[in-house]
Design a protein around this motif. Sequence first.
Motif, PDB file in Angstrom:
ATOM      1  N   GLN A  48      57.395  16.634  12.107  1.00  0.00           N
ATOM      2  CA  GLN A  48      58.529  15.972  11.488  1.00  0.00           C
ATOM      3  C   GLN A  48      59.811  16.148  12.283  1.00  0.00           C
ATOM      4  O   GLN A  48      60.769  15.437  12.058  1.00  0.00           O
ATOM      5  CB  GLN A  48      58.714  16.508  10.063  1.00  0.00           C
ATOM      6  N   ASP A  49      59.816  17.105  13.189  1.00  0.00           N
ATOM      7  CA  ASP A  49      61.017  17.300  13.989  1.00  0.00           C
ATOM      8  C   ASP A  49      61.198  16.173  15.003  1.00  0.00           C
ATOM      9  O   ASP A  49      62.281  16.014  15.550  1.00  0.00           O
ATOM     10  CB  ASP A  49      60.955  18.640  14.732  1.00  0.00           C
ATOM     11  N   GLY A  50      60.141  15.408  15.260  1.00  0.00           N
ATOM     12  CA  GLY A  50      60.244  14.297  16.194  1.00  0.00           C
ATOM     13  C   GLY A  50      60.147  14.746  17.641  1.00  0.00           C
ATOM     14  O   GLY A  50      59.670  15.837  17.953  1.00  0.00           O
ATOM     15  N   GLN A  51      60.618  13.896  18.544  1.00  0.00           N
ATOM     16  CA  GLN A  51      60.605  14.206  19.956  1.00  0.00           C
ATOM     17  C   GLN A  51      61.864  13.642  20.603  1.00  0.00           C
ATOM     18  O   GLN A  51      62.500  12.735  20.080  1.00  0.00           O
ATOM     19  CB  GLN A  51      59.365  13.634  20.645  1.00  0.00           C
ATOM     20  N   TYR A  52      62.224  14.216  21.745  1.00  0.00           N
ATOM     21  CA  TYR A  52      63.439  13.791  22.424  1.00  0.00           C
ATOM     22  C   TYR A  52      63.145  12.616  23.357  1.00  0.00           C
ATOM     23  O   TYR A  52      62.179  12.642  24.123  1.00  0.00           O
ATOM     24  CB  TYR A  52      64.061  14.948  23.199  1.00  0.00           C
ATOM     25  N   ILE A  53      63.991  11.596  23.266  1.00  0.00           N
ATOM     26  CA  ILE A  53      63.897  10.405  24.100  1.00  0.00           C
ATOM     27  C   ILE A  53      65.158  10.314  24.945  1.00  0.00           C
ATOM     28  O   ILE A  53      66.270  10.484  24.440  1.00  0.00           O
ATOM     29  CB  ILE A  53      63.754   9.123  23.252  1.00  0.00           C
ATOM     30  N   ASP A  54      64.999  10.038  26.238  1.00  0.00           N
ATOM     31  CA  ASP A  54      66.153   9.884  27.123  1.00  0.00           C
ATOM     32  C   ASP A  54      66.678   8.453  27.069  1.00  0.00           C
ATOM     33  O   ASP A  54      65.910   7.491  27.188  1.00  0.00           O
ATOM     34  CB  ASP A  54      65.779  10.231  28.560  1.00  0.00           C
TER      35      ASP A  54
END
Length: 683
Positions: free
Chosen positions: A20-26
């Motif tokens: 649920q924390d998701g992921q980082y996208i540039d």
Amino acid sequence: MITASVKSINTGYIVSDNHQDGQYIDFTILTINQQPIADSLTVSLLWKNRSIPHAGERWQLKIKTKVVHSYLNQGGFDSQRFAIANRRLLSGTIQDATIIDKTSNIRQMVVNKAAPYFNLFEYGDVMFALAFGERSQLTELHKTMMLQTGIAHLMAISGMHILLVVYLCARSVRAIQYFLPVKLMTYWLPTIVGFCAAGFYAWLSGLNPPVMRAMLALSMWLILRYRKTILSPWQIINRVIAILLLFDPLMILSESFWLSCYAVVCLIIIRQWRVQSDWLGHKIDYLRQLFTLQCLLTLLLLPIQFFIFGGISFVTILANLIAIPIISFYTFPCILLLLVTSMLNCFYVSLWFGVLAQQSLALLFMLLKPITGYWFGIANQFYFFSIVGWLALFCRQTAFWRSRTATFLLIIMCIFSPLFKRSSHDWRVDMLDIGHGLAVVISQGRSAVLYDTGASWQNTSAAQRIILPFLTWHNLNVEGIIISHEHNDHIGGLNFIKTHFPDAWLMSSSTKLPNDYDCINGHSLAWHGLQFSVLWPLAMNQAAFNAESCVVKVTLGTYSLLLTGDLERAQEENLVLMQKNRLFSTILQMPHHGSNTSSYYAFLAHVKPEMTLGSVSRYNPWKLPSNKALNRYNDLKLNYFLTQESGQITIYFYPEYWVIERMRYEIKPRWYHDWFGALPIYR
């Protein structure tokens, strides 16, 4: 409000409900409040939707950003240096997102063609890394095996991969030329095609700094060859480094830059000294030459290996002898052919190349599995041993020990001198910068007691990432562990620490833990001359939380340290009533991270610390330490240092005085450390 284009590629993986924390996208910022910016600016944003954007798409975003801030500790990874070297200074969260243009770029289109094949295989994550330089999908198992065997460098797109692309394309064009008319059989055509293919592959892999360095070196080599200019290897490497630093001066902060340049220098030296002598032999078989080269390169790379990675794998030579031929001559060509055939929609051919790549990687990891786990961290006092390889090679080439015996023995004595070095202080205390949590190391010589072990997260912990590297850096053996209470940010790394130091005794106020010593008021423990006196709680508890924090006073001579865990006002008042004469301490660990529910006037007035240390995360959601608590310290004219600003805080106790040093300012002052630390904290 910004307009930004997606920079990160979509690999086809979907964020599951379990993450649920998701992921980082540039994202690359194009406009801010509809005003275009002069230079491109990259920001990493936390993406929580299941549907991941594709590279090239344009979005209108309302975001909240913060400058990258990392933990600063001896033996730890310097994220601030990495952020500046790679131009990734901003991260943040998305408050609102609206897509403007759904058009993907060519890089994403190529990924879309190849991703379905990679996702079919067990080692698809490794194939992604080799094909696109995308290592975020590597599983923890594969990542750990590669790191512990010393072959992780093969997964980062670098000069070796670029040269392989040039070689394969040039040879393929040369073979095709045999079937073409004579007028088309030009000398430069294979080289030009290979260079163009390498440029496309470099762009496809994201143009990371090692790839850009390799392309620049390749370009310079082609120009020199075209102009028929003859330069020595030293002249070439000097010009390449100069051009790189002119192109990007901050590249000097990149560890990969130093590693690449250093490795090239080592290869040049090995090649020149081999030509000048026949001690390696000229007519030996290929495997023996490869083994000799790998041994020499490993020995010469030891200084930078210790400096960057803080350790060594004793199976690196064997692992690279296995991995380099398999990756270079089998796996990587298969992956390149899979990329080409997938773009041509040759399903069965692409699948066949995928199967070949999968089998080669399965063979590689099967061979590496028995030798995994031989990684050893090196204490900083033994870094001088890393020059043994250079010394041996120099002495072998010059017969130095014959003509300069006394000097040679003196050098050997200097190398081994750290073994006989003894610390001048009586004892020391280190409050580690672990973000929100607490970890205090009390050490004397090589022995240490750990007060709290920081937090644990989904796949790792502060103990693994920060505490153990610090202990290894100082060559410390944990003989005891004190747990203040059972909140994750204080007890999260206990199991990890106990795994690495199984003989360490344990003290806590919780009956659920396998204590060797109970933390109850009145108990005391003598350890290497230091006296550990328990002031709180009054009894053991089935569940020990803030109110039941294990409060310990550590004393040697006239100096003392008061460790309070997450003590709150009610317990502080009880301590004042019961222990008023025993509270006086030289150093105070700020109770409850500076929460407004702690650090009250009566308690602080009785402790009267000369210095207070607070373990606090810079961007914590609780806005700790609270302004009200800090005002109480200021009202009483009590000095304090916080890890969010200072990084690791170290105190050395001598018989007549004590000295405090901070990682950001005294231990390792750097302009980028100071800049990050001086940024205001908005509340």
